[in-house]
Scaffold this active site. Structure first.
Site, PDB file in Angstrom:
ATOM      1  N   ASN A  31      20.770  26.669  35.193  1.00 26.77           N
ATOM      2  CA  ASN A  31      19.516  27.419  35.073  1.00 26.77           C
ATOM      3  C   ASN A  31      18.879  27.559  36.445  1.00 26.77           C
ATOM      4  O   ASN A  31      19.407  27.077  37.444  1.00 26.77           O
ATOM      5  CB  ASN A  31      18.582  26.739  34.070  1.00 26.77           C
ATOM      6  CG  ASN A  31      18.240  25.330  34.507  1.00 26.77           C
ATOM      7  OD1 ASN A  31      17.669  25.113  35.562  1.00 26.77           O
ATOM      8  ND2 ASN A  31      18.637  24.359  33.690  1.00 26.77           N
ATOM      9  N   LYS A  73       8.185  14.392  21.593  1.00 30.74           N
ATOM     10  CA  LYS A  73       8.951  13.525  22.495  1.00 30.74           C
ATOM     11  C   LYS A  73       8.166  12.269  22.878  1.00 30.74           C
ATOM     12  O   LYS A  73       8.578  11.508  23.754  1.00 30.74           O
ATOM     13  CB  LYS A  73       9.363  14.310  23.749  1.00 30.74           C
ATOM     14  CG  LYS A  73      10.201  15.562  23.398  1.00 30.74           C
ATOM     15  CD  LYS A  73      10.900  16.170  24.572  1.00 30.74           C
ATOM     16  CE  LYS A  73      11.521  17.508  24.205  1.00 30.74           C
ATOM     17  NZ  LYS A  73      12.609  17.904  25.088  1.00 30.74           N
TER      18      LYS A  73
HETATM   19  N1  CTP Z   1      14.620  17.317  28.431  1.00 30.70           N
HETATM   20  C1  CTP Z   1      15.465  16.230  28.449  1.00 30.70           C
HETATM   21  N2  CTP Z   1      16.730  16.364  27.945  1.00 30.70           N
HETATM   22  C2  CTP Z   1      17.159  17.532  27.410  1.00 30.70           C
HETATM   23  C3  CTP Z   1      16.292  18.643  27.394  1.00 30.70           C
HETATM   24  C4  CTP Z   1      15.017  18.503  27.908  1.00 30.70           C
HETATM   25  O1  CTP Z   1      15.073  15.162  28.929  1.00 30.70           O
HETATM   26  N3  CTP Z   1      18.375  17.612  26.947  1.00 30.70           N
HETATM   27  C5  CTP Z   1      13.246  17.154  28.977  1.00 30.70           C
HETATM   28  C6  CTP Z   1      12.965  17.933  30.227  1.00 30.70           C
HETATM   29  O2  CTP Z   1      13.284  17.155  31.372  1.00 30.70           O
HETATM   30  C7  CTP Z   1      11.476  18.197  30.117  1.00 30.70           C
HETATM   31  C8  CTP Z   1      11.248  18.276  28.625  1.00 30.70           C
HETATM   32  O3  CTP Z   1      12.355  17.632  28.004  1.00 30.70           O
HETATM   33  O4  CTP Z   1      10.707  17.120  30.600  1.00 30.70           O
HETATM   34  C9  CTP Z   1      11.107  19.647  28.061  1.00 30.70           C
HETATM   35  O5  CTP Z   1      12.182  20.461  28.445  1.00 30.70           O
HETATM   36  P1  CTP Z   1      12.304  21.941  27.916  1.00 30.70           P
HETATM   37  O6  CTP Z   1      13.605  22.501  28.377  1.00 30.70           O
HETATM   38  O7  CTP Z   1      11.050  22.689  28.223  1.00 30.70           O
HETATM   39  O8  CTP Z   1      12.283  21.704  26.347  1.00 30.70           O
HETATM   40  P2  CTP Z   1      13.385  21.608  25.249  1.00 30.70           P
HETATM   41  O9  CTP Z   1      13.230  20.290  24.548  1.00 30.70           O
HETATM   42  O10 CTP Z   1      14.706  21.923  25.809  1.00 30.70           O
HETATM   43  O11 CTP Z   1      12.862  22.704  24.213  1.00 30.70           O
HETATM   44  P3  CTP Z   1      13.113  24.287  24.103  1.00 30.70           P
HETATM   45  O12 CTP Z   1      14.490  24.542  24.602  1.00 30.70           O
HETATM   46  O13 CTP Z   1      12.925  24.514  22.646  1.00 30.70           O
HETATM   47  O14 CTP Z   1      12.027  24.942  24.905  1.00 30.70           O
END
Ligand code: CTP
Length: 399
Positions: A203, A334
């Site tokens: 990403n 979370k």
């Molecule tokens: N995060 C994590 N592990 C993952 C995905 C996300 O620890 N596999 C953590 C990121 O580091 C961040 C938070 O969760 O602090 C939110 O990440 P984000 O990508 O915005 O959220 P997602 O849980 O992936 O939700 P969505 O894809 O529905 O937006």
């Protein structure tokens, strides 16, 4: 505290005498250092009389041969007021032609800059680019006020009030040590999920926000562990850097190094899906169409949230819409104490930018918007609020 007061050559130099007086009143020790240009506006004697110390001016005086090094080591903070356009340019570019600029290079503590100049000089892209460099370095810039300037023009450029500069100094002095004794684990950057030996899904995260957080925490005295995905950034000073590639590797390193108590900041943009079985060989372009089945990666933040203990947990949410609503949902689901909600997709703030504009959502229900600022400044504001939140939570639980 021991403060170095650098005085640049502008008409506002007389106001820094007032700043020296104010700092003395606050029971700091003040050592004035003047450039040659500053001495055209005000004399070293003025500062010597106010501070009770000889004003430093000459890099080449016999006794000054190594003095700039010892002076740098003996002081807690360097403030430059007024910081002229020329001085700002020298500091940004590491030029060291006189006592003050040499001292700056030898100084490792916090730096506060209070610029003052003509409005056009202030707005010039060269000045703004130099200031950006200095801000990114973690220095505090106390923006000039707007009003009538000595040059006859009106606009921004007037040295901030001595009280405003003194307040910024007080905050920087607190930030120097307020994370001492803490362990801060930060994750940063994207992850890369291989599809075959040469391809991967990733990403747009640059890692800049996470690196700024690690740098800020280290500058404030914390022991910092930075678990970083692949980025093009230099390792921050005084930080233990652990480099990883995939979400799974990030999860494993984070869990191994998770501090028992302490602050965990999950700024990484972790991939949500990966290919569980990566082919050994490059996928060939034989078929007209290829489909792959991706499995979810472990949610590291949610896993830490489930066994939070005494840790203070800060999550990030990068959203393209419904920022607050989505942020609150992630904060709850979370089990975070704070969630930094970050609108991405535009070009000026967010992923690859040096600037950010975020809203801090707290477990207490509070929302704190942080106006657009360099990521390093946003990082310091986040830790200011983390420390306040921790006090509030301790008071709430009587811990
Ligand atoms: N995060 C994590 N592990 C993952 C995905 C996300 O620890 N596999 C953590 C990121 O580091 C961040 C938070 O969760 O602090 C939110 O990440 P984000 O990508 O915005 O959220 P997602 O849980 O992936 O939700 P969505 O894809 O529905 O937006």
């Amino acid at each position: 505290m021991r403060i170095l007061l650098g005085v640049g050559g502008g008409i506002a130099a007389y106001k820094s005498a007032e700043l020296a007086r104010l700092l003395m009143e606050q029971e700091h020790t003040v050592q004035a250092v003047m450039t040659a240009a500053a001495q055209k506006f005000i004399t070293p004697l003025t500062f010597a009389a106010l501070t009770g110390r000889k004003t430093l001016t000459d890099l080449f005086a016999i006794e000054a041969a190594i003095e700039h090094i010892s002076v740098a080591q003996e002081h807690d903070l360097l403030v430059v007021a007024p910081a002229t356009a020329d001085l700002i340019g020298q500091l940004a570019n590491g030029l060291a032609g006189d006592f003050l600029t040499t001292l700056y290079l030898a100084f490792t503590g916090p730096v506060v800059l209070a610029p003052a100049m003509n409005v056009n000089m202030w707005q010039h892209p060269a000045t703004q680019a130099n200031l950006e460099t200095l801000r990114r370095r973690g220095h505090r810039v106390v923006d000039p006020g707007s009003g009538y300037l000595a040059c006859g023009m009106t606009g921004p450029g007037r040295l901030a009030d001595p009280e405003t500069i003194a307040a910024a100094i007080a905050q920087e002095l607190r930030r120097r040590t307020d994370l001492e004794g803490e362990t801060v684990l930060v994750t940063a950057g994207p992850t890369e999920e291989p599809l075959d030996p040469v391809r991967f899904i990733s990403n747009r995260s640059s890692g800049k926000m996470g690196y700024a957080l690690a740098e800020a925490a280290a500058a404030r005295g914390a022991r910092v562990i930075l678990v970083s995905g692949p980025v093009h950034l230099a390792a921050p000073r005084n930080v233990e850097l652990i480099q990883v590639r995939t979400a799974l590797e990030m999860r494993n390193r984070v869990m191994e190094r998770l501090p028992d108590a302490g602050i965990v900041v999950k700024a990484a943009a972790v991939a949500d899906f990966h290919l569980s079985k990566v082919p050994d060989q490059k996928v060939k372009k034989t078929a007209a169409r290829v489909s792959m089945e991706l499995d979810p990666t472990p949610d590291i933040l949610a896993e830490i949230g489930r066994k939070k203990g005494d840790r203070l947990l800060v999550g990030f949410a990068a959203e393209t819409q419904n920022l607050i609503q989505e942020g609150r949902r992630k904060l709850e689901s979370k089990n975070c104490d704070m969630l930094v909600a970050n609108l991405v997709g535009g070009s000026e703030v967010g992923f690859e930018s040096d600037q950010n504009e975020v809203v801090l959502l707290l477990r207490t229900g509070e929302s704190i918007p942080l106006a657009r600022a360099p990521k390093r400044e946003i990082a310091d504001r986040i830790f200011d609020e983390v420390l306040k939140l921790r006090l509030a939570l301790h008071a709430e639980h009587g811990r």
